[in-house]
Design a protein around this motif. Structure first.
Motif, PDB file in Angstrom:
ATOM      1  N   ASN A 101       0.813  -1.214   0.000  1.00  0.00           N
ATOM      2  CA  ASN A 101       0.000   0.000   0.000  1.00  0.00           C
ATOM      3  C   ASN A 101       0.847   1.265   0.000  1.00  0.00           C
ATOM      4  N   ALA A 102       1.958   1.219   0.716  1.00  0.00           N
ATOM      5  CA  ALA A 102       2.847   2.383   0.763  1.00  0.00           C
ATOM      6  C   ALA A 102       3.393   2.696  -0.627  1.00  0.00           C
ATOM      7  N   LYS A 103       3.681   1.648  -1.388  1.00  0.00           N
ATOM      8  CA  LYS A 103       4.207   1.828  -2.734  1.00  0.00           C
ATOM      9  C   LYS A 103       3.134   2.403  -3.659  1.00  0.00           C
ATOM     10  N   ARG A 104       1.924   1.867  -3.575  1.00  0.00           N
ATOM     11  CA  ARG A 104       0.828   2.364  -4.417  1.00  0.00           C
ATOM     12  C   ARG A 104       0.481   3.809  -4.055  1.00  0.00           C
ATOM     13  N   LYS A 105       0.482   4.108  -2.765  1.00  0.00           N
ATOM     14  CA  LYS A 105       0.165   5.461  -2.319  1.00  0.00           C
ATOM     15  C   LYS A 105       1.211   6.453  -2.814  1.00  0.00           C
ATOM     16  N   ARG A 106       2.491   6.106  -2.694  1.00  0.00           N
ATOM     17  CA  ARG A 106       3.557   7.006  -3.121  1.00  0.00           C
ATOM     18  C   ARG A 106       3.498   7.235  -4.631  1.00  0.00           C
ATOM     19  N   LYS A 107       3.194   6.198  -5.396  1.00  0.00           N
ATOM     20  CA  LYS A 107       3.106   6.356  -6.844  1.00  0.00           C
ATOM     21  C   LYS A 107       2.007   7.350  -7.202  1.00  0.00           C
ATOM     22  N   GLN A 108       0.852   7.225  -6.562  1.00  0.00           N
ATOM     23  CA  GLN A 108      -0.240   8.157  -6.847  1.00  0.00           C
ATOM     24  C   GLN A 108       0.115   9.570  -6.397  1.00  0.00           C
ATOM     25  N   GLU A 109       0.811   9.688  -5.283  1.00  0.00           N
ATOM     26  CA  GLU A 109       1.251  11.004  -4.818  1.00  0.00           C
ATOM     27  C   GLU A 109       2.180  11.658  -5.835  1.00  0.00           C
ATOM     28  N   MET A 110       3.047  10.856  -6.434  1.00  0.00           N
ATOM     29  CA  MET A 110       3.965  11.388  -7.432  1.00  0.00           C
ATOM     30  C   MET A 110       3.218  11.817  -8.683  1.00  0.00           C
ATOM     31  N   ILE A 111       2.252  11.016  -9.112  1.00  0.00           N
ATOM     32  CA  ILE A 111       1.451  11.374 -10.283  1.00  0.00           C
ATOM     33  C   ILE A 111       0.739  12.701 -10.040  1.00  0.00           C
ATOM     34  N   ASP A 112       0.149  12.848  -8.854  1.00  0.00           N
ATOM     35  CA  ASP A 112      -0.560  14.087  -8.511  1.00  0.00           C
ATOM     36  C   ASP A 112       0.402  15.276  -8.476  1.00  0.00           C
ATOM     37  N   ALA A 113       1.587  15.070  -7.894  1.00  0.00           N
ATOM     38  CA  ALA A 113       2.575  16.154  -7.787  1.00  0.00           C
ATOM     39  C   ALA A 113       3.074  16.593  -9.155  1.00  0.00           C
ATOM     40  N   LEU A 114       3.040  15.679 -10.109  1.00  0.00           N
ATOM     41  CA  LEU A 114       3.511  15.985 -11.465  1.00  0.00           C
ATOM     42  C   LEU A 114       2.390  16.493 -12.363  1.00  0.00           C
ATOM     43  N   GLY A 115       1.252  16.791 -11.776  1.00  0.00           N
ATOM     44  CA  GLY A 115       0.151  17.367 -12.536  1.00  0.00           C
ATOM     45  C   GLY A 115      -0.798  16.355 -13.123  1.00  0.00           C
ATOM     46  N   GLY A 116      -0.609  15.069 -12.788  1.00  0.00           N
ATOM     47  CA  GLY A 116      -1.527  14.039 -13.249  1.00  0.00           C
ATOM     48  C   GLY A 116      -1.418  13.685 -14.715  1.00  0.00           C
ATOM     49  N   MET A 117      -0.401  14.200 -15.403  1.00  0.00           N
ATOM     50  CA  MET A 117      -0.299  13.972 -16.845  1.00  0.00           C
ATOM     51  C   MET A 117       0.542  12.755 -17.201  1.00  0.00           C
ATOM     52  N   LEU A 118       1.610  12.532 -16.436  1.00  0.00           N
ATOM     53  CA  LEU A 118       2.541  11.459 -16.759  1.00  0.00           C
ATOM     54  C   LEU A 118       2.703  10.524 -15.568  1.00  0.00           C
ATOM     55  N   GLU A 119       2.775   9.239 -15.852  1.00  0.00           N
ATOM     56  CA  GLU A 119       2.972   8.234 -14.807  1.00  0.00           C
ATOM     57  C   GLU A 119       4.444   7.866 -14.753  1.00  0.00           C
ATOM     58  N   PRO A 120       5.047   7.931 -13.581  1.00  0.00           N
ATOM     59  CA  PRO A 120       6.465   7.583 -13.496  1.00  0.00           C
ATOM     60  C   PRO A 120       6.706   6.096 -13.741  1.00  0.00           C
ATOM     61  N   ILE A 121       7.816   5.803 -14.393  1.00  0.00           N
ATOM     62  CA  ILE A 121       8.254   4.421 -14.547  1.00  0.00           C
ATOM     63  C   ILE A 121       8.989   4.042 -13.270  1.00  0.00           C
ATOM     64  N   LEU A 122       8.523   3.003 -12.586  1.00  0.00           N
ATOM     65  CA  LEU A 122       9.150   2.587 -11.332  1.00  0.00           C
ATOM     66  C   LEU A 122      10.352   1.694 -11.626  1.00  0.00           C
ATOM     67  N   THR A 123      11.500   2.058 -11.082  1.00  0.00           N
ATOM     68  CA  THR A 123      12.720   1.300 -11.345  1.00  0.00           C
ATOM     69  C   THR A 123      13.468   0.991 -10.052  1.00  0.00           C
ATOM     70  N   SER A 124      14.258  -0.057 -10.110  1.00  0.00           N
ATOM     71  CA  SER A 124      15.182  -0.399  -9.030  1.00  0.00           C
ATOM     72  C   SER A 124      16.463  -0.924  -9.670  1.00  0.00           C
ATOM     73  N   SER A 125      17.545  -0.183  -9.505  1.00  0.00           N
ATOM     74  CA  SER A 125      18.829  -0.649 -10.024  1.00  0.00           C
ATOM     75  C   SER A 125      19.290  -1.894  -9.284  1.00  0.00           C
ATOM     76  N   LEU A 126      18.999  -1.943  -7.993  1.00  0.00           N
ATOM     77  CA  LEU A 126      19.415  -3.075  -7.168  1.00  0.00           C
ATOM     78  C   LEU A 126      18.776  -4.374  -7.637  1.00  0.00           C
ATOM     79  N   LYS A 127      17.494  -4.309  -8.015  1.00  0.00           N
ATOM     80  CA  LYS A 127      16.758  -5.510  -8.399  1.00  0.00           C
ATOM     81  C   LYS A 127      16.483  -5.593  -9.903  1.00  0.00           C
ATOM     82  N   ASN A 128      17.074  -4.663 -10.663  1.00  0.00           N
ATOM     83  CA  ASN A 128      16.926  -4.666 -12.119  1.00  0.00           C
ATOM     84  C   ASN A 128      15.448  -4.612 -12.537  1.00  0.00           C
ATOM     85  N   GLU A 129      14.699  -3.777 -11.847  1.00  0.00           N
ATOM     86  CA  GLU A 129      13.268  -3.650 -12.142  1.00  0.00           C
ATOM     87  C   GLU A 129      12.986  -2.393 -12.954  1.00  0.00           C
ATOM     88  N   GLY A 130      12.067  -2.525 -13.903  1.00  0.00           N
ATOM     89  CA  GLY A 130      11.622  -1.385 -14.690  1.00  0.00           C
ATOM     90  C   GLY A 130      12.519  -1.031 -15.850  1.00  0.00           C
TER      91      GLY A 130
END
Length: 200
Positions: free
Chosen positions: A154-183
């Motif tokens: 839930n913390a991850k989903r909440k933070r993602k939506q917070e970021m979308i809102d902070a960016l004006g709701g136009m673009l969705e961030p690509i979630l990445t992790s260098s440590l786990k080679n995600e995204g």
């Protein structure tokens, strides 16, 4: 153009201290921007699939030049200096900001700017200032959340939506992790579609 998400051959080309030193190139460009210590170098190494190609450091503010990397002889990735490093002198901050702005305003401007944001904290004021400047300049950008493995459920989903809102709701961030080679595959795909296909 291929839509493969696998890059076979990435090489460091050169570093320049002034946008005027930027080499003539026919390759489409993608620039990578982010606050100091956002994990830019680690992300690039993982994205390129070349461990150690981009120098990493625990000390922020290490990237002070425009560093150019050629991918499969098709794309030029431009690693921009990190901004917002609190311990940098005013002269250094002014110099780094000028280097970034002069490059992005030059005729050799990137077709796309990846704006890296620390997923743990969301966009900083300096990130939003850069995004406002990119919008005013008509430069396309894509938010990329680094260190997304640090939050779960839930913390991850909440933070993602917070970021979308902070960016004006136009673009969705690509979630990445260098440590786990995600995204990384999703990020490569966006780069190919936004940069290569636009230049077909």
């Amino acid at each position: 153009m291929t839509t493969s998400v696998h890059w076979q051959n990435t090489n460091f080309q050169l570093s320049v201290a002034d946008a005027k030193q930027f080499p003539d190139t026919h390759l489409p460009q993608v620039a990578v921007a982010g606050h100091s210590n956002v994990g830019k170098s680690s992300l690039l190494n993982t994205l390129f699939g070349r461990k150690g190609l981009v120098k990493t450091s625990k000390n922020p503010g290490c990237t002070r030049l425009l560093n150019l990397f050629e991918v499969d002889e098709k794309i030029l990735v431009v690693d921009l200096p990190g901004y917002g490093y609190a311990r940098a002198s005013k002269v250094e901050k002014y110099k780094w900001a000028g280097l970034i702005e002069n490059y992005l305003k030059s005729p050799k401007v990137a077709q796309l700017v990846l704006v890296l944001l620390d997923f743990r904290h969301g966009p900083k004021e300096s990130d939003l200032q850069l995004i406002d400047w990119l919008n005013e300049s008509g430069i396309r950008w894509q938010p990329v959340a680094t260190k997304s493995d640090k939050l779960k459920g839930n913390a991850k989903r909440k933070r993602k939506q917070e970021m979308i809102d902070a960016l004006g709701g136009m673009l969705e961030p690509i979630l990445t992790s260098s440590l786990k080679n995600e995204g990384m595959q999703a990020l490569r795909k966006v780069i190919i579609e936004e940069v290569l296909h636009t230049n077909d």
